[in-house]
Each structure stands twice: as structure tokens, then as C-alpha cells.
Design a protein around this motif. Structure first.
Motif, PDB file in Angstrom:
ATOM      1  N   VAL A 111       2.031  -7.165  85.306  1.00  0.00           N
ATOM      2  CA  VAL A 111       0.846  -6.573  86.077  1.00  0.00           C
ATOM      3  C   VAL A 111      -0.605  -7.218  86.335  1.00  0.00           C
ATOM      4  N   LEU A 112      -0.574  -8.291  85.542  1.00  0.00           N
ATOM      5  CA  LEU A 112      -2.286  -8.861  86.285  1.00  0.00           C
ATOM      6  C   LEU A 112      -1.323  -9.673  87.404  1.00  0.00           C
ATOM      7  N   LYS A 113      -0.083 -10.708  87.411  1.00  0.00           N
ATOM      8  CA  LYS A 113       0.824 -11.863  87.972  1.00  0.00           C
ATOM      9  C   LYS A 113      -0.537 -12.805  88.347  1.00  0.00           C
ATOM     10  N   PHE A 114      -0.653 -13.503  86.839  1.00  0.00           N
ATOM     11  CA  PHE A 114      -1.085 -14.442  87.679  1.00  0.00           C
ATOM     12  C   PHE A 114      -0.612 -15.266  85.551  1.00  0.00           C
ATOM     13  N   GLY A 115      -0.583 -16.663  85.720  1.00  0.00           N
ATOM     14  CA  GLY A 115      -0.492 -17.454  84.303  1.00  0.00           C
ATOM     15  C   GLY A 115      -1.334 -18.004  83.676  1.00  0.00           C
ATOM     16  N   VAL A 116      -1.641 -18.428  82.855  1.00  0.00           N
ATOM     17  CA  VAL A 116      -2.345 -19.247  81.755  1.00  0.00           C
ATOM     18  C   VAL A 116      -1.774 -20.159  81.436  1.00  0.00           C
ATOM     19  N   ARG A 117      -2.815 -21.744  81.157  1.00  0.00           N
ATOM     20  CA  ARG A 117      -2.211 -22.391  80.403  1.00  0.00           C
ATOM     21  C   ARG A 117      -3.078 -23.098  79.828  1.00  0.00           C
ATOM     22  N   ALA A 118      -3.302 -24.109  78.338  1.00  0.00           N
ATOM     23  CA  ALA A 118      -4.142 -24.215  76.980  1.00  0.00           C
ATOM     24  C   ALA A 118      -3.600 -25.288  77.129  1.00  0.00           C
ATOM     25  N   PHE A 119      -4.359 -26.625  76.465  1.00  0.00           N
ATOM     26  CA  PHE A 119      -4.424 -27.733  76.386  1.00  0.00           C
ATOM     27  C   PHE A 119      -4.893 -28.394  75.686  1.00  0.00           C
ATOM     28  N   PHE A 120      -4.320 -29.243  74.858  1.00  0.00           N
ATOM     29  CA  PHE A 120      -5.561 -30.256  74.320  1.00  0.00           C
ATOM     30  C   PHE A 120      -4.912 -32.055  74.326  1.00  0.00           C
ATOM     31  N   GLY A 121      -5.574 -32.922  73.931  1.00  0.00           N
ATOM     32  CA  GLY A 121      -4.793 -34.278  74.108  1.00  0.00           C
ATOM     33  C   GLY A 121      -6.256 -35.243  73.417  1.00  0.00           C
ATOM     34  N   VAL A 122      -5.639 -35.980  73.453  1.00  0.00           N
ATOM     35  CA  VAL A 122      -5.935 -37.201  72.187  1.00  0.00           C
ATOM     36  C   VAL A 122      -5.826 -38.121  73.402  1.00  0.00           C
ATOM     37  N   ASP A 123      -6.932 -38.974  73.626  1.00  0.00           N
ATOM     38  CA  ASP A 123      -7.446 -40.500  74.656  1.00  0.00           C
ATOM     39  C   ASP A 123      -7.830 -41.897  74.205  1.00  0.00           C
TER      40      ASP A 123
ATOM     41  N   GLU B  60     -12.526 -47.241  72.205  1.00  0.00           N
ATOM     42  CA  GLU B  60     -12.835 -45.709  72.445  1.00  0.00           C
ATOM     43  C   GLU B  60     -11.493 -44.360  72.074  1.00  0.00           C
ATOM     44  N   VAL B  61     -11.960 -43.251  71.119  1.00  0.00           N
ATOM     45  CA  VAL B  61     -11.377 -42.197  71.533  1.00  0.00           C
ATOM     46  C   VAL B  61     -11.854 -41.127  71.476  1.00  0.00           C
ATOM     47  N   SER B  62     -11.468 -40.419  72.112  1.00  0.00           N
ATOM     48  CA  SER B  62     -12.078 -39.419  72.854  1.00  0.00           C
ATOM     49  C   SER B  62     -10.882 -38.437  73.077  1.00  0.00           C
ATOM     50  N   THR B  63     -11.327 -37.009  72.496  1.00  0.00           N
ATOM     51  CA  THR B  63     -10.238 -35.687  72.125  1.00  0.00           C
ATOM     52  C   THR B  63     -11.212 -34.735  73.251  1.00  0.00           C
ATOM     53  N   TYR B  64      -9.970 -33.408  73.564  1.00  0.00           N
ATOM     54  CA  TYR B  64     -10.661 -32.865  74.938  1.00  0.00           C
ATOM     55  C   TYR B  64      -9.835 -31.986  74.831  1.00  0.00           C
ATOM     56  N   LEU B  65     -10.540 -30.854  74.979  1.00  0.00           N
ATOM     57  CA  LEU B  65      -9.771 -29.453  75.341  1.00  0.00           C
ATOM     58  C   LEU B  65      -9.498 -28.552  76.435  1.00  0.00           C
ATOM     59  N   GLY B  66      -8.692 -27.847  76.965  1.00  0.00           N
ATOM     60  CA  GLY B  66      -8.975 -27.389  78.231  1.00  0.00           C
ATOM     61  C   GLY B  66      -8.115 -26.211  78.280  1.00  0.00           C
ATOM     62  N   GLY B  67      -8.526 -25.291  79.634  1.00  0.00           N
ATOM     63  CA  GLY B  67      -7.743 -24.513  80.408  1.00  0.00           C
ATOM     64  C   GLY B  67      -7.931 -24.275  81.131  1.00  0.00           C
ATOM     65  N   GLN B  68      -6.654 -23.670  82.562  1.00  0.00           N
ATOM     66  CA  GLN B  68      -6.579 -22.733  83.161  1.00  0.00           C
ATOM     67  C   GLN B  68      -5.970 -21.898  83.338  1.00  0.00           C
ATOM     68  N   ILE B  69      -6.104 -21.143  84.232  1.00  0.00           N
ATOM     69  CA  ILE B  69      -5.843 -19.521  85.041  1.00  0.00           C
ATOM     70  C   ILE B  69      -4.840 -19.958  86.723  1.00  0.00           C
ATOM     71  N   PHE B  70      -4.319 -19.451  86.273  1.00  0.00           N
ATOM     72  CA  PHE B  70      -3.828 -19.279  88.351  1.00  0.00           C
ATOM     73  C   PHE B  70      -3.005 -18.364  88.101  1.00  0.00           C
TER      74      PHE B  70
END
Length: 667
Positions: free
Chosen positions: A368-380, A429-439
Motif C-alpha cells: 500500500v505505502l510502497k516503502f521498506g523498513v529495516r532495524a538493526f543492532f550491533g556490538v563493536d 572499547e566495547v560499544s553497542t548501537y541500535l539503528g533503523g531506516q525507512i526507504f
């Protein structure tokens, strides 16, 4: 011990090359076998139907190439490098940037002075001056080909005794229609115009990709090695004017060649070496398939939900060496001797282990809206290590030794001197992150995306990255026109090596805060007219830079503002061509962010098509930038630092060339 480790490293490289050649040989056999089986089936059909002799089936060459962008979640198609235009520019820093400050040698440290392409490496500051020479994740190219694809290149600059050579080889092929394997090797070496200016760089890369029904992966292995002889620059820049000058006043020295001019590090054998190993694996799983009708009413299967995992294992070892420090008396650049009074051997190691997980709902999921969504997390996980070689033993006063804090079981020698063995130091150094994108990446007229990434936890807590892009396409008159805009925002903590560092000639301990960077671009692109024009700008708050003492500093007085315009156009009339790239940019602080206001690159040539097979280009390149206070270079850190003593620019570079293109060969 050092020699033994070098032998082990060489053996590892040899084993890797042997395994690569074996895999290529197996792939070649597999691809030929598949082709032969396909031909046999066709021949069998022909013999049954007509009884005619078997015929050879010719497969048309078809090579597709792409890069993995957006965290290796999206394949971005790119053209295969077969064009003749600008083939004569073999130095990657001038292919990617219209303006650089550089030592003038292929493979030498550089820094972009064109604002849209100025960037910092995320993690290791010693990469900053070699970024275009060491491929990053978003620059890795993958292939899919019906027939084996090979690209060989050799370039040489004269005169022979001060030569510049470049060798490049790519080989890739499909094992079957789903799997591709390939390797890339390049070697560049340059003696340089002046003494002690030699550079050597070697790069080896191997990749493998697989595109299955439900499972896909992209594997990349690469090794990069650089050796850069450092000469510290000319003792007197005016000596350039004395080259071949027969009318010098009495008492002034005449130089017959550039290599005879005195340089600052002429007797100390200064050398920077850097080696990088990296493994990157990104694999994706289609969690479901659904059937849809395409534009031709054919049924196709699509994947509405995709899971991804990306693993990065990275190791970097860099060290700076100087011998015979006692003979160095030019200035006080290396006056500090923290570890050894007689020689320098600064060893720095950087490790990174990164895991990222993603769940993506594609544009096909949302009909219907014709867009995608992605969500991610990582440990660096990052590890910084400094190794002061055990053989570096010096004598110093006991009080100074204990004050330095780098003493392991100090032993009192003669005259109350202390033998100091400097210890290694490591920091994690240990870092954690969260992210997302619509496209929205599918569509001819409108494509866009917007994303955000935030760091959590002790390290890099509060760091944020946000970006957005939009591309709108519609015709103006009869020309297809792209209107595009990009924007980035970043709040970032200083790198560990910007806060803490210790070596033979430099040390610092800084308590920097986060800095912010905002950038934008907006312009139009008309492919049929070969025209690209855009405006750009940015605001930098609390910017971290290397000051005139070549130490990190934070400018927290007020924001630095930059604005400018860039234009690129290919003009052509009756065989005469000119590919022009020019930029105007203005900085509100030319001490912290020095930029030339005007920069120009132009490739002018006449092109002819001869004998129905040969393309000829004969012309010249011109490069120019206005005067500005270009940063100075510090060999011990491989960094460019602020300076306000001398301005450079206001003169041009002129390079004549001839290009040939015959069938598959470019000369």
C-alpha cells in the motif's frame, strides 16, 4: 624474533595465494563443465531431431558489478570499468577528490581539501591519510558474469631511475549461476622526485558471493600493506627555484636534479609501515517468499522479510621508524625522546571485532505505502595496543624513570642510572548501537531513504548518526533530470587515540567532549547532457583537529561554517572534448578548516575513431587551486596539522597524455 615473524607472515600470504589459485582453478573447471553439459544437452537434442553435427554455443560476455551499501544490506549497481575517459588518472586520490594536499607521490599520505569528501576513519586515526588507498566496506565491488572476466593494467612513469609503476589485476568468474569467486591484486611503487621519497603499496583481495533461493552471502578477504619513506620535506623551498638555474648569484648553489636538493630527514632513514588484514562476511536469509505478478503479468517470487548478519574481523599494525637520531639537528620536530635517544620504533596495533544483526521488511511487504523498513543492532569491540620493543633499553636518571611511569622492575646501573624497559599498553572499547531506516529504493521517479543510529553503554554513549536522501526524476524539455538532496548529522565522541597517545616523540592525554558535524548537498544531474551541479555546506561544532604542534585539539569557541558550489560538465564538439570539474567553497575559519576557495580540474582532448577499431585520445590535463594555508605533514603521526606560515597554490599543473582503446585494451 622480528625476522621469524616476517617469515611467518610471508608464509601465511603464500598459503592464501595458493588457496586462491586452487579455488579459481576449481571454479574454472566447474564453469567449463557446466557449460559443456549445457552444450551436450543442446547437441543431443539437435542430433535426435535433425542428425546434424554438434555445434559450438557462443556465450556473450555479460558482466554485472555492484557495491553493498547501507551496512551491506543493499546492492548498488555500478558500471564495469571499461571507459577510456580519464583513464590516464591512475592515482585514486585525484579520481575521487577535486582537491587534495599531498606529498606528490603515488601512495603517499594525503588529505582531501574538498569539503564534501573530507572524512575521518571510524576507529583508527592512522587511516585518515590513506583512506582512498585502503578500500572501505562500501567500496568493495562484487561481480556476476556469464564468462570469466579479467582486467589487467600496467602503468609506468619516467624517467626510469625516478619511476612510478602501477600493476593491477582482477579475475572473477561464476562457479555456477548463483556463486561467484574472484581476486584482485595491485602493486604500486614510486621513487619520487626528491630524496627519501619512495612509496610501496600492495593490495590483495579475494571475494566470494552466493545468491540462492533463500540464502545469500558476500564474503570479502583483503590484505593491504604500505611502506612510505619519509624525508620531512625540503630544507629550503627556495631551492626549487635553483634547479637548472645557470644565472645564480655568486655563492649560491645550483642543483642539477631534484633528488640532489637537501631534505630534513636525509640521514635518519625514516619509514612508516602499515599492514591491514580484514575479513567481512554478510549473509542474509529470506524468512518467507510470496508470489506476485510483475508488469508483464508473470508470476515471480519475492522475499518480504529478510534477516541479515554481518561479521567484521579487522587487524591493523602500523609503526614509525627512525634510526640515527643523533644526526638529526634540523629543528625541534623530533626533540622529544620519550623512549629512546638514538632511534625510534613506534608500534601501534588496532583490532576490531564487530557483529551486526538486522531484520528488514522490503518494499514488496508493504503493497500500500510502497516503502521498506529495516532495524538493526550491533556490538563493536575495539582494542588499541602500543608495543614498545623490549630491545629498546635506555639509561636515564632514576627520578625521571620513575616519574615516566613506564618502568618494569627498574635496575640501577652505573652512576645511579636506571635501565628502563618500556612496557606495552592495551585499551579495550566495547560499544553497542541500535539503528533503523525507512526507504524506497524501487521506482523510476522517486527514491528516498532516512535512517538513524544511536550508541548505548559506557563507550560512545550518546553518539548519534542520522542521514537522509531523496532523488526525484522527471523530464525537463527532452532530458531526463535527477533532482537530489542529501543530509547528514553526526554527534561523535573523540577517538581513543585522539584522547590518549604515547610514543617516542609525542604524547598527550586529552579530556575532549563530543563534537557535532552537519552536512548537506542539493543539486541536479542530467545524464544526457553529462552535467552535474550541486550546492553543499556544513556546520562543525567543537571540531577536533591537529593543531600547529601536531597534537589533537578541540575548537570549542564557535561553530565552523562551510558553503560552496560544485559543477561537472563534459563538453564535446566535432571530436574536441573537455571534462571540467570545478568548485568554489568558503570556510568561516581557515585556521581550523583551511580550504582553497577555487579548485579546477579539466581534461581536454581530441578523440578520433580510426580504422573502425582504434579509439584515440590526445590531450592534456590541467589542475589549479587558489592560494590557501595548506596543512603541514608530520611523519611520526602520519597526520596533517594546521599551519599559518606559508600559503600554497595560485599555480597550475599541466599533464599531456595520449590514450588508446583497441578492442579490450586501453593504453
Amino acid at each position: 624474533m622480528q625476522k621469524h615473524n616476517h617469515i611467518i607472515s610471508s608464509c601465511q600470504q603464500l598459503v592464501l595465494i595458493v588457496l586462491l589459485l586452487a579455488s579459481v582453478a576449481i571454479g574454472t573447471y566447474a564453469q567449463q563443465s557446466l557449460a559443456n553439459r549445457g552444450i551436450s544437452r543442446n547437441n543431443s537434442t539437435q542430433n535426435q531431431s535433425s542428425g546434424s553435427d554438434s555445434k559450438k554455443v557462443d556465450i556473450e560476455p555479460n558482466v554485472k558489478a555492484w557495491r553493498m551499501i547501507d551496512g551491506m544490506s543493499l546492492a548498488d549497481t555500478i558500471p564495469v570499468d571499461t571507459l577510456l575517459n580519464l583513464h590516464q588518472i591512475n592515482n585514486p586520490i585525484w579520481k575521487n577528490n577535486i582537491m587534495n594536499v599531498t606529498l606528490g607521490v603515488l601512495g603517499s599520505p594525503y588529505q582531501s581539501r574538498f569539503f564534501p569528501t573530507i572524512r575521518k576513519h571510524d576507529g583508527n586515526i592512522f587511516y585518515n591519510s590513506l583512506l582512498d588507498y585502503i578500500p572501505q566496506s562500501d567500496q568493495m565491488i562484487f561481480y556476476n558474469t556469464l564468462t570469466p572476466y579479467t582486467n589487467l593494467a600496467y602503468q609506468m612513469g619516467y624517467p626510469k631511475r625516478r619511476s612510478e609503476e602501477y600493476v593491477h589485476a582482477i579475475f572473477t568468474q561464476n562457479i555456477n549461476r548463483r556463486a561467484n569467486v574472484g581476486f584482485q591484486y595491485s602493486l604500486s611503487t614510486s621513487i619520487g622526485m626528491y630524496a627519501n621519497q619512495r612509496t610501496d603499496q600492495s593490495r590483495f583481495r579475494m571475494w566470494n558471493s552466493y545468491d540462492g533461493d533463500y540464502y545469500h552471502y558476500y564474503l570479502n578477504l583483503q590484505y593491504n600493506h604500505s611502506e612510505i619513506n619519509e624525508n620531512g620535506g625540503l630544507v629550503d623551498r627556495k631551492s626549487v627555484l635553483q634547479l637548472h638555474d645557470k644565472n645564480l648569484p655568486a655563492g649560491e648553489k645550483k642543483y642539477d636534479s631534484a633528488e640532489d636538493m637537501p631534505v630534513r630527514l636525509s640521514d635518519v632513514d625514516a619509514l612508516n609501515k602499515m599492514s591491514t588484514y580484514e575479513l567481512k562476511l554478510s549473509h542474509m536469509f529470506d524468512l518467507a517468499h510470496i508470489t506476485r505478478l510483475d508488469n508483464d503479468s508473470n508470476e515471480i517470487e519475492i522475499a518480504p522479510i529478510v534477516a541479515r548478519h554481518t561479521l567484521t574481523v579487522h587487524k591493523n599494525h602500523s609503526h614509525f621508524m627512525m634510526s640515527n637520531l643523533d644526526s638529526y639537528k634540523e629543528d625541534d620536530s623530533f626533540a622529544i625522546r620519550n623512549i629512546d635517544e638514538h632511534k625510534t620504533r613506534d608500534n601501534r596495533k588496532y583490532y576490531e571485532y564487530k557483529n551486526e544483526f538486522e531484520l528488514k521488511m522490503t518494499e514488496d511487504f508493504n503493497s500500500v505505502l510502497k516503502f521498506g523498513v529495516r532495524a538493526f543492532f550491533g556490538v563493536d569491540v575495539r582494542r588499541y595496543r602500543r608495543d614498545d620493543q623490549p630491545e629498546k633499553i635506555i639509561e636515564d636518571d632514576k627520578s625521571n624513570a620513575l616519574k615516566a611511569g613506564n618502568v618494569v622492575n627498574p635496575t640501577v646501573g652505573e652512576n645511579n642510572k636506571v635501565i628502563i624497559i618500556h612496557k606495552s599498553k592495551a585499551e579495550n572499547e566495547v560499544s553497542t548501537y541500535l539503528g533503523g531506516q525507512i526507504f524506497k529504493n524501487v521506482g523510476e521517479n522517486l527514491r528516498w531513504k532516512a535512517g538513524v543510529l544511536a550508541y548505548l553503554g559506557k563507550n560512545r554513549n550518546g553518539d548519534v548518526e542520522a542521514n537522509g536522501e531523496v532523488n526525484i526524476t522527471f523530464p525537463i524539455l527532452k532530458y531526463k533530470t535527477d533532482f537530489y538532496g542529501k543530509a547528514w548529522f553526526e554527534r561523535r565522541s573523540p577517538e581513543y587515540l585522539e584522547k590518549e597517545y604515547y610514543s617516542n616523540h609525542f604524547e598527550w592525554s586529552n579530556n575532549f567532549g563530543q563534537y557535532e558535524s552537519s552536512k548537506f548537498e542539493s543539486g541536479i544531474r542530467i545524464p544526457d547532457l553529462r552535467l552535474n551541479v550541486y550546492a553543499f555546506g556544513g556546520i562543525l561544532n567543537d571540531w577536533i583537529y591537529f593543531n600547529e604542534e601536531c597534537k589533537p585539539a578541540q575548537f570549542d569557541d564557535k561553530a565552523i561554517k562551510v558553503m560552496g558550489v560544485y559543477g561537472e560538465k563534459h563538453f564535446s564538439i566535432i571530436g574536441f572534448n573537455s571534462i571540467v570539474r570545478m568548485a568554489w567553497q568558503h570556510t568561516s575559519n581557515d585556521s581550523i578548516m583551511p580550504l582553497p576557495e577555487f579548485s579546477l580540474q579539466a581534461s581536454n582532448f581530441y578523440e578520433a575513431f580510426l580504422f573502425d577499431v582504434l579509439t584515440l585520445q590526445i590531450g592534456f590535463d590541467v589542475r589549479f587551486n587558489s592560494k590557501y594555508y595548506a596543512p603541514k605533514y608530520m611523519p611520526a603521526l602520519m597526520q596533517y596539522c594546521a599551519q599559518r606560515k606559508e600559503s600554497v597554490g595560485g599555480y597550475g599543473f599541466f599533464d599531456p597524455y595520449i590514450n588508446f582503446h583497441l578492442k579490450r585494451a586501453r593504453v
